[in-house]
Structures are given as structure tokens and as C-alpha cells.
Design a protein around this motif. Structure first.
Motif, PDB file in Angstrom:
ATOM      1  N   ASN A 129       0.819  -1.208   0.000  1.00  0.00           N
ATOM      2  CA  ASN A 129       0.000   0.000   0.000  1.00  0.00           C
ATOM      3  C   ASN A 129       0.859   1.267   0.000  1.00  0.00           C
ATOM      4  O   ASN A 129       0.469   2.284  -0.585  1.00  0.00           O
ATOM      5  CB  ASN A 129      -0.947  -0.003   1.193  1.00  0.00           C
ATOM      6  N   LYS A 130       2.021   1.217   0.658  1.00  0.00           N
ATOM      7  CA  LYS A 130       2.926   2.382   0.635  1.00  0.00           C
ATOM      8  C   LYS A 130       3.458   2.611  -0.773  1.00  0.00           C
ATOM      9  O   LYS A 130       3.595   3.754  -1.229  1.00  0.00           O
ATOM     10  CB  LYS A 130       4.091   2.151   1.608  1.00  0.00           C
ATOM     11  N   PHE A 131       3.763   1.529  -1.488  1.00  0.00           N
ATOM     12  CA  PHE A 131       4.224   1.682  -2.867  1.00  0.00           C
ATOM     13  C   PHE A 131       3.131   2.327  -3.719  1.00  0.00           C
ATOM     14  O   PHE A 131       3.413   3.182  -4.562  1.00  0.00           O
ATOM     15  CB  PHE A 131       4.623   0.338  -3.463  1.00  0.00           C
ATOM     16  N   ASP A 132       1.892   1.945  -3.481  1.00  0.00           N
ATOM     17  CA  ASP A 132       0.770   2.545  -4.205  1.00  0.00           C
ATOM     18  C   ASP A 132       0.670   4.033  -3.911  1.00  0.00           C
ATOM     19  O   ASP A 132       0.437   4.850  -4.817  1.00  0.00           O
ATOM     20  CB  ASP A 132      -0.527   1.826  -3.818  1.00  0.00           C
ATOM     21  N   ILE A 133       0.881   4.405  -2.652  1.00  0.00           N
ATOM     22  CA  ILE A 133       0.833   5.821  -2.273  1.00  0.00           C
ATOM     23  C   ILE A 133       1.925   6.614  -2.983  1.00  0.00           C
ATOM     24  O   ILE A 133       1.687   7.703  -3.509  1.00  0.00           O
ATOM     25  CB  ILE A 133       0.972   5.972  -0.741  1.00  0.00           C
ATOM     26  N   GLU A 134       3.117   6.052  -3.030  1.00  0.00           N
ATOM     27  CA  GLU A 134       4.260   6.764  -3.590  1.00  0.00           C
ATOM     28  C   GLU A 134       4.229   6.829  -5.122  1.00  0.00           C
ATOM     29  O   GLU A 134       4.734   7.778  -5.722  1.00  0.00           O
ATOM     30  CB  GLU A 134       5.561   6.089  -3.140  1.00  0.00           C
ATOM     31  N   PHE A 135       3.635   5.795  -5.757  1.00  0.00           N
ATOM     32  CA  PHE A 135       3.773   5.683  -7.213  1.00  0.00           C
ATOM     33  C   PHE A 135       2.439   5.472  -7.922  1.00  0.00           C
ATOM     34  O   PHE A 135       2.403   4.896  -9.000  1.00  0.00           O
ATOM     35  CB  PHE A 135       4.726   4.533  -7.564  1.00  0.00           C
ATOM     36  N   THR A 191      -5.454  -6.723 -14.963  1.00  0.00           N
ATOM     37  CA  THR A 191      -5.614  -6.431 -13.535  1.00  0.00           C
ATOM     38  C   THR A 191      -4.596  -5.390 -13.090  1.00  0.00           C
ATOM     39  O   THR A 191      -3.414  -5.482 -13.434  1.00  0.00           O
ATOM     40  CB  THR A 191      -5.424  -7.714 -12.704  1.00  0.00           C
ATOM     41  N   PRO A 192      -5.029  -4.377 -12.322  1.00  0.00           N
ATOM     42  CA  PRO A 192      -4.074  -3.388 -11.805  1.00  0.00           C
ATOM     43  C   PRO A 192      -2.939  -4.055 -11.027  1.00  0.00           C
ATOM     44  O   PRO A 192      -3.155  -5.041 -10.317  1.00  0.00           O
ATOM     45  CB  PRO A 192      -4.943  -2.514 -10.891  1.00  0.00           C
ATOM     46  N   THR A 193      -1.758  -3.513 -11.151  1.00  0.00           N
ATOM     47  CA  THR A 193      -0.575  -4.112 -10.532  1.00  0.00           C
ATOM     48  C   THR A 193      -0.742  -4.281  -9.029  1.00  0.00           C
ATOM     49  O   THR A 193      -0.368  -5.316  -8.469  1.00  0.00           O
ATOM     50  CB  THR A 193       0.664  -3.240 -10.828  1.00  0.00           C
ATOM     51  N   ILE A 194      -1.303  -3.287  -8.371  1.00  0.00           N
ATOM     52  CA  ILE A 194      -1.477  -3.373  -6.914  1.00  0.00           C
ATOM     53  C   ILE A 194      -2.401  -4.522  -6.554  1.00  0.00           C
ATOM     54  O   ILE A 194      -2.183  -5.232  -5.555  1.00  0.00           O
ATOM     55  CB  ILE A 194      -2.024  -2.036  -6.358  1.00  0.00           C
ATOM     56  N   GLN A 195      -3.431  -4.756  -7.343  1.00  0.00           N
ATOM     57  CA  GLN A 195      -4.320  -5.884  -7.060  1.00  0.00           C
ATOM     58  C   GLN A 195      -3.633  -7.225  -7.311  1.00  0.00           C
ATOM     59  O   GLN A 195      -3.921  -8.209  -6.625  1.00  0.00           O
ATOM     60  CB  GLN A 195      -5.595  -5.767  -7.891  1.00  0.00           C
ATOM     61  N   ILE A 196      -2.723  -7.279  -8.278  1.00  0.00           N
ATOM     62  CA  ILE A 196      -1.957  -8.512  -8.486  1.00  0.00           C
ATOM     63  C   ILE A 196      -1.118  -8.796  -7.245  1.00  0.00           C
ATOM     64  O   ILE A 196      -1.056  -9.937  -6.755  1.00  0.00           O
ATOM     65  CB  ILE A 196      -1.054  -8.405  -9.730  1.00  0.00           C
TER      66      ILE A 196
END
Length: 261
Positions: free
Chosen positions: A134-140, A155-160
Motif C-alpha cells: 500500500n505504501k508503494f501505491d501511495i508513492e507511485f 488487472t491493476p498491478t497493486i491488485q496482483i
């Protein structure tokens, strides 16, 4: 020390390569010629043991082993009363089950390795994979959206990442039980809907269960993996690692060292 993003990616690729090479040591034909085999589980008793305190005997073993003990303790083996019986009727299914267990367990550290990459690139301080993702999602987020619109996987990368995380959790904590896997997806979607700490994930919608090369054996009630599927899973992880590297490069206006142009 400044982050070397390229070195972080290469370290992940080397870990994947190490796993790929280790697969060569797995013997897939180990049960082919077995007609009947009974394997008992025996373990050293941690409480009961024999003691040899005869000075001559102790001195002899001290000299032999280079030790300085006043007594020698001899292990007594204990039976767990657990056994596996393999014969011509069940050897094929047992072989598949054992090999699947190996590949499932091997997939766990690969997930941990990519979490290390995510943590380094996002400078996360958390030790929990859910927070690292989730932090990676926040940053990028902006870079992820741009790449998600271009990549092959819909599928979105974060969901993978969260799919793979829940499969990892099921293998590690629930013995590959598919009912527990289903429960974990339901619980995670409930968190997205009701937990304010996960409200950013509403952007991607509910998490759909996608197996990503794991297979779901309804009859056995287990997650399973075989050799070819595991190799495809490693390829997926390498693609994901490259995507997160690209996110870092794009955000920081750094040249992609793997670019063909």
C-alpha cells in the motif's frame, strides 16, 4: 547511503535465477519405481536420553571428537506413530501432492523478495507486506496507472500484489486450504469497504480472486503448483519487479537501463 534502484532490481532478478537453478535438484521421478514403501516419522527424544559417564569411555570420545565433556549423552529416538504408506495405487497422487507442497513453499520466499524491492523503492518503514504494497501505491500511484494502461495484464498491478499476498498467506498460515483463501479475500474486501486505513484501495474496486498460475484443487481443497506453473509464476514476478522499477524511473526522471531505445 543513496538508493541504487538498478542494483535493487538486479538483486531481485538474481534471487529469481537462484530459485530457477535450484529446481534442477528436485527429483520428479523419485516414486516411479516404488512398489511399496512405508515411511515412519522418527525424531530424537528431547527429554529422555542415555548417559555414558565411564571415565575411560568419555576420555576416548573426547579425544576422538576433540571435546572436553564429563559425560556423553546418547540420543534415544522416539516414534511419532505417524507413517506414510506408498504403493502402486497411490504413488502418482502422493508424488503430485509432495511436489506441489515443495513448489508452493518455494513461492513464499519469492513473494518476500519482491516485498524487499517494493520496500526499498518506496522507502517504507513497515515490516508487513500489506503495508509495504500500500505504501508503494501511495508513492507511485500516477506511474502505476500509466503503466497499467499499457501492460498486457488487465488487472491493476497493486491488485496482483494483493492477490499474490493472500495466496502466500494461505500457504504459510493455512496449509493451502482453499476455504481459508476464500475467507481471506472476503475479509480483505470488507476492509477496503469499511476500514478507513484502506480507503485508497477503493480506487481499484473489489479484489477479485485470480490464481496467477496457482491451481485450485476443489477435490483436495488445496492450492497447488507444478513445475511448469511455478516457472510461469517466476516470470510473473520478474515482470512485476520490472514494472515497479519503471515506476521508480518514471517518477524520478531516470533512464530505464533495460530500454531497447
Amino acid at each position: 547511503m543513496a538508493l541504487n534502484h538498478l542494483d535493487s532490481l538486479k538483486q531481485f532478478f538474481l534471487k529469481v535465477l537462484t530459485v530457477q537453478k535450484s529446481l534442477q535438484s528436485i527429483n520428479h521421478s523419485w516414486l516411479e519405481n516404488i512398489k511399496t514403501s512405508v515411511v515412519n516419522h522418527i525424531f530424537p527424544d528431547p527429554i529422555n536420553f542415555d548417559i555414558q559417564d565411564d571415565k575411560k569411555q568419555v576420555d576416548y570420545f573426547n579425544q576422538l571428537l576433540g571435546t572436553d565433556d564429563s559425560a556423553i549423552k546418547w540420543t534415544i529416538n522416539k516414534s511419532s506413530k505417524c507413517r506414510i504408506v506408498i504403493d502402486e495405487n497411490n504413488r502418482e497422487s502422493i508424488s503430485a501432492e509432495f511436489l506441489s507442497n515443495i513448489y508452493c513453499q518455494l513461492s513464499v520466499p519469492v513473494f518476500e523478495h519482491i516485498c524487499v524491492l517494493l520496500k526499498e523503492l518506496s522507502e517504507s518503514q513497515s515490516g508487513k507486506s500489506i503495508h509495504i504494497i500500500n505504501k508503494f501505491d501511495i508513492e507511485f500511484r500516477d506511474q502505476l496507472i500509466e503503466i497499467d494502461n499499457k501492460k498486457n495484464l488487465n488487472t491493476p498491478t497493486i491488485q496482483i500484489f494483493h492477490n499474490l499476498r493472500l495466496f502466500r498467506n494461505c500457504i504459510t498460515h493455512s496449509g493451502c486450504d482453499i476455504n481459508e483463501l476464500e475467507n481471506s479475500f472476503n475479509m480483505f474486501n470488507d476492509q477496503i469497504e469499511n476500514n478507513k486505513n484502506y480507503k485508497r484501495l477503493k480506487f481499484y474496486g473489489a479484489l477479485k480472486k485470480e490464481s496467477y498460475h496457482y491451481s485450485i484443487n476443489e477435490k483436495a481443497g488445496k492450492i497447488q503448483l507444478n513445475n511448469s506453473s511455478f516457472l510461469k509464476l517466476l516470470d510473473l514476478y520478474s515482470q512485476l519487479a520490472y514494472i515497479v522499477y519503471l515506476c521508480y524511473c518514471n517518477k524520478n526522471n531516470i533512464r530505464d537501463e533495460f530500454s531497447n531505445t
